[in-house]
Design an enzyme around this catalytic site. Sequence first.
Site, PDB file in Angstrom:
ATOM      1  N   SER A 124      42.012  35.581  34.816  1.00 56.39           N
ATOM      2  CA  SER A 124      41.472  36.393  35.915  1.00 56.39           C
ATOM      3  C   SER A 124      39.985  36.140  36.103  1.00 56.39           C
ATOM      4  O   SER A 124      39.193  36.294  35.164  1.00 56.39           O
ATOM      5  CB  SER A 124      41.659  37.884  35.615  1.00 56.39           C
ATOM      6  OG  SER A 124      42.970  38.281  35.885  1.00 56.39           O
ATOM      7  N   HIS A 166      42.854  35.199  41.098  1.00 62.68           N
ATOM      8  CA  HIS A 166      43.702  34.051  40.752  1.00 62.68           C
ATOM      9  C   HIS A 166      43.953  33.275  42.026  1.00 62.68           C
ATOM     10  O   HIS A 166      44.410  33.842  43.018  1.00 62.68           O
ATOM     11  CB  HIS A 166      45.046  34.500  40.175  1.00 62.68           C
ATOM     12  CG  HIS A 166      44.953  35.030  38.791  1.00 62.68           C
ATOM     13  ND1 HIS A 166      45.238  34.280  37.678  1.00 62.68           N
ATOM     14  CD2 HIS A 166      44.575  36.245  38.333  1.00 62.68           C
ATOM     15  CE1 HIS A 166      45.052  35.011  36.591  1.00 62.68           C
ATOM     16  NE2 HIS A 166      44.645  36.212  36.967  1.00 62.68           N
ATOM     17  N   HIS A 179      52.184  36.435  36.504  1.00 57.44           N
ATOM     18  CA  HIS A 179      52.438  37.494  35.521  1.00 57.44           C
ATOM     19  C   HIS A 179      53.783  38.144  35.843  1.00 57.44           C
ATOM     20  O   HIS A 179      54.093  38.331  37.031  1.00 57.44           O
ATOM     21  CB  HIS A 179      51.360  38.589  35.598  1.00 57.44           C
ATOM     22  CG  HIS A 179      49.949  38.092  35.533  1.00 57.44           C
ATOM     23  ND1 HIS A 179      49.283  37.607  36.631  1.00 57.44           N
ATOM     24  CD2 HIS A 179      49.066  38.024  34.504  1.00 57.44           C
ATOM     25  CE1 HIS A 179      48.051  37.248  36.283  1.00 57.44           C
ATOM     26  NE2 HIS A 179      47.893  37.479  34.998  1.00 57.44           N
ATOM     27  N   TYR A 209      54.456  41.169  35.834  1.00 51.93           N
ATOM     28  CA  TYR A 209      54.280  42.410  36.609  1.00 51.93           C
ATOM     29  C   TYR A 209      54.174  42.166  38.111  1.00 51.93           C
ATOM     30  O   TYR A 209      54.312  43.091  38.902  1.00 51.93           O
ATOM     31  CB  TYR A 209      53.071  43.232  36.109  1.00 51.93           C
ATOM     32  CG  TYR A 209      51.708  42.593  36.317  1.00 51.93           C
ATOM     33  CD1 TYR A 209      51.111  42.507  37.574  1.00 51.93           C
ATOM     34  CD2 TYR A 209      50.992  42.094  35.229  1.00 51.93           C
ATOM     35  CE1 TYR A 209      49.869  41.920  37.755  1.00 51.93           C
ATOM     36  CE2 TYR A 209      49.764  41.508  35.389  1.00 51.93           C
ATOM     37  CZ  TYR A 209      49.203  41.425  36.659  1.00 51.93           C
ATOM     38  OH  TYR A 209      47.976  40.842  36.832  1.00 51.93           O
ATOM     39  N   GLU A 210      53.934  40.885  38.518  1.00 49.89           N
ATOM     40  CA  GLU A 210      53.899  40.584  39.954  1.00 49.89           C
ATOM     41  C   GLU A 210      55.316  40.476  40.513  1.00 49.89           C
ATOM     42  O   GLU A 210      55.492  40.275  41.713  1.00 49.89           O
ATOM     43  CB  GLU A 210      53.195  39.239  40.195  1.00 49.89           C
ATOM     44  CG  GLU A 210      51.731  39.224  39.813  1.00 49.89           C
ATOM     45  CD  GLU A 210      51.178  37.803  39.876  1.00 49.89           C
ATOM     46  OE1 GLU A 210      50.889  37.327  40.980  1.00 49.89           O
ATOM     47  OE2 GLU A 210      51.055  37.163  38.808  1.00 49.89           O
ATOM     48  N   ALA A 222      41.428  37.155  30.685  1.00 48.22           N
ATOM     49  CA  ALA A 222      40.541  38.311  30.598  1.00 48.22           C
ATOM     50  C   ALA A 222      41.287  39.358  29.785  1.00 48.22           C
ATOM     51  O   ALA A 222      42.492  39.540  29.985  1.00 48.22           O
ATOM     52  CB  ALA A 222      40.246  38.836  31.995  1.00 48.22           C
ATOM     53  N   MET A 278      47.762  41.095  29.766  1.00 48.51           N
ATOM     54  CA  MET A 278      49.103  41.102  30.385  1.00 48.51           C
ATOM     55  C   MET A 278      49.613  39.684  30.666  1.00 48.51           C
ATOM     56  O   MET A 278      50.414  39.485  31.582  1.00 48.51           O
ATOM     57  CB  MET A 278      49.045  41.896  31.694  1.00 48.51           C
ATOM     58  CG  MET A 278      48.409  43.270  31.576  1.00 48.51           C
ATOM     59  SD  MET A 278      48.173  44.013  33.191  1.00 48.51           S
ATOM     60  CE  MET A 278      47.017  45.342  32.790  1.00 48.51           C
ATOM     61  N   SER A 279      49.111  38.700  29.911  1.00 47.96           N
ATOM     62  CA  SER A 279      49.491  37.312  30.216  1.00 47.96           C
ATOM     63  C   SER A 279      49.564  36.506  28.920  1.00 47.96           C
ATOM     64  O   SER A 279      49.671  37.055  27.830  1.00 47.96           O
ATOM     65  CB  SER A 279      48.447  36.692  31.151  1.00 47.96           C
ATOM     66  OG  SER A 279      47.229  36.482  30.459  1.00 47.96           O
ATOM     67  N   ASN A 308      36.265  44.322  29.143  1.00 44.87           N
ATOM     68  CA  ASN A 308      36.111  45.786  29.080  1.00 44.87           C
ATOM     69  C   ASN A 308      36.531  46.244  27.696  1.00 44.87           C
ATOM     70  O   ASN A 308      37.220  45.521  26.982  1.00 44.87           O
ATOM     71  CB  ASN A 308      37.013  46.466  30.135  1.00 44.87           C
ATOM     72  CG  ASN A 308      38.478  46.099  29.953  1.00 44.87           C
ATOM     73  OD1 ASN A 308      38.896  44.995  30.308  1.00 44.87           O
ATOM     74  ND2 ASN A 308      39.238  46.987  29.374  1.00 44.87           N
ATOM     75  N   HIS A 362      40.236  46.609  37.648  1.00 44.56           N
ATOM     76  CA  HIS A 362      40.326  45.140  37.783  1.00 44.56           C
ATOM     77  C   HIS A 362      39.005  44.593  38.357  1.00 44.56           C
ATOM     78  O   HIS A 362      38.623  43.453  38.052  1.00 44.56           O
ATOM     79  CB  HIS A 362      41.524  44.770  38.668  1.00 44.56           C
ATOM     80  CG  HIS A 362      41.835  43.303  38.669  1.00 44.56           C
ATOM     81  ND1 HIS A 362      42.096  42.577  37.514  1.00 44.56           N
ATOM     82  CD2 HIS A 362      41.908  42.391  39.686  1.00 44.56           C
ATOM     83  CE1 HIS A 362      42.326  41.303  37.825  1.00 44.56           C
ATOM     84  NE2 HIS A 362      42.210  41.164  39.136  1.00 44.56           N
TER      85      HIS A 362
HETATM   86  O1  LIG Z   1      45.373  37.692  31.670  1.00 45.52           O
HETATM   87  P1  LIG Z   1      44.679  37.411  32.940  1.00 45.52           P
HETATM   88  O2  LIG Z   1      45.560  36.701  33.925  1.00 45.52           O
HETATM   89  O3  LIG Z   1      43.367  36.702  32.731  1.00 45.52           O
HETATM   90  O4  LIG Z   1      44.348  38.819  33.640  1.00 45.52           O
HETATM   91  C1  LIG Z   1      44.079  40.053  33.003  1.00 45.52           C
HETATM   92  O5  LIG Z   1      43.434  40.853  33.959  1.00 45.52           O
HETATM   93  C2  LIG Z   1      44.421  41.605  34.718  1.00 45.52           C
HETATM   94  C3  LIG Z   1      44.072  43.059  34.627  1.00 45.52           C
HETATM   95  O6  LIG Z   1      42.782  43.323  35.046  1.00 45.52           O
HETATM   96  C4  LIG Z   1      45.757  41.335  34.055  1.00 45.52           C
HETATM   97  O7  LIG Z   1      46.471  40.360  34.767  1.00 45.52           O
HETATM   98  C5  LIG Z   1      45.346  40.859  32.702  1.00 45.52           C
HETATM   99  O8  LIG Z   1      46.339  40.088  32.058  1.00 45.52           O
HETATM  100  N1  LIG Z   2      46.394  45.372  29.262  1.00 44.68           N
HETATM  101  C1  LIG Z   2      45.129  45.105  29.561  1.00 44.68           C
HETATM  102  N2  LIG Z   2      44.832  43.969  30.207  1.00 44.68           N
HETATM  103  C2  LIG Z   2      43.544  43.755  30.487  1.00 44.68           C
HETATM  104  N3  LIG Z   2      42.963  42.697  31.096  1.00 44.68           N
HETATM  105  C3  LIG Z   2      41.639  42.911  31.137  1.00 44.68           C
HETATM  106  N4  LIG Z   2      41.347  44.094  30.566  1.00 44.68           N
HETATM  107  C4  LIG Z   2      42.520  44.618  30.159  1.00 44.68           C
HETATM  108  C5  LIG Z   2      42.866  45.821  29.473  1.00 44.68           C
HETATM  109  O1  LIG Z   2      42.038  46.663  29.145  1.00 44.68           O
HETATM  110  N5  LIG Z   2      44.184  46.007  29.199  1.00 44.68           N
END
Ligand SMILES: O=P(O)(O)O[C@H]1O[C@H](CO)[C@@H](O)[C@H]1O
Ligand SMILES: Nc1nc2[nH]cnc2c(=O)[nH]1
Length: 319
Positions: free
Chosen positions: A43, A74, A99, A101-102, A129, A232-233, A256, A289
């Site tokens: 991200s 993205h 992802h 979740y999409e 991220a 989440m990836s 964060n 985000h």
């Molecule tokens: O893992 P990437 O794709 O970098 O993105 C991260 O940031 C998004 C949440 O802010 C989620 O998709 C999380 O997985």
């Molecule tokens: N699940 C999760 N994904 C993230 N991607 C960037 N920050 C976060 C977070 O705090 N939690």
Amino acid sequence: MPAALASQGQNGGIGPMASTLEVLAHILPARLLKPRVAIVCGSGLSTLASSLRDVVEVPYSSLEGFGKSTVEGHRSALAFGLLGEGNGIPVVAMLGRFHPYEGHSLSTVVYPIRVLARLGVRDIIITNAAGALNPSLDVGTIVSIQDHLAIPNLAGFNPLLGPARPNYPRFLPLSTAYSRPLRRLVFLAAHTLGLPRAALAEGTYAWVSGPSYETPAEGRFLRAAGADVVGMSTVPEVLAAREEGLNVAVLSLVTNKVVIPEYSSVREEVEAELAGKSIQRAKDAEVSHEEVLSVGKQKAEVMKTLVAKLIELIVSEQP
Ligand SMILES: O=P(O)(O)O[C@H]1O[C@H](CO)[C@@H](O)[C@H]1O
Ligand SMILES: Nc1nc2[nH]cnc2c(=O)[nH]1
């Protein structure tokens, strides 16, 4: 195995491979067609590919089997290019990932990784991220991932589900999934670049499905289970990459801190209020985000330099 789960897995991911490879062979000049190293841009990190030259971008929309990345930060293209002087190192970057979740199936999520492997990629650098669970990790720290904790995998949501296929391991070992030689090169690269020690840490990535961020209790749970960062990836990509025999390095950028306040009792607050006393309570905080993307933007340059140096070192050790 339930059909719905099996269809999430590997088998759907192999389908249009011949057509995907044919399109790429048609578009790309010979010097770019066999990338040695791949980068997956997390991200807000698509600029990692800006260290490449002679770039040819191939939109995902022109490649059968690829989905469309719908998450802000993205893009939706493969960038093929050369890194460094002379002939240069052929590199491919995924500008944007998929992802679950999409709404993408796990087979779609990992399909690009299987394509990269068939193009000849041997080492893959996956970036993301992530939120910090470990309180010692500051926002902006890069974490070299040494292990993962995949709650969806443990609960039966795994991109490798499906009937066994010839030439693929039925039971994939993961104890060495995060290549130690590559992790060594990550730290050597940071040293060569003169990054301060605190800029780069090591840790364990927890994969959650998202798209909701963690509740405080979930954050505490993941931390107690041994994870340092959460996102989440990445993990589905790591599994597919390992199944395809690639060496994997993962770099998480802490964007964060996961909000894990100690429980503060509302009852005590009300009782104090009624007794005319005041209670000091930490301010409520929430992650967004936008915050994630903004840190990605601030740190894109250092991530880019680290990834470029890492690729140089990888290829100088294993031409
Ligand atoms: O893992 P990437 O794709 O970098 O993105 C991260 O940031 C998004 C949440 O802010 C989620 O998709 C999380 O997985
Ligand atoms: N699940 C999760 N994904 C993230 N991607 C960037 N920050 C976060 C977070 O705090 N939690």
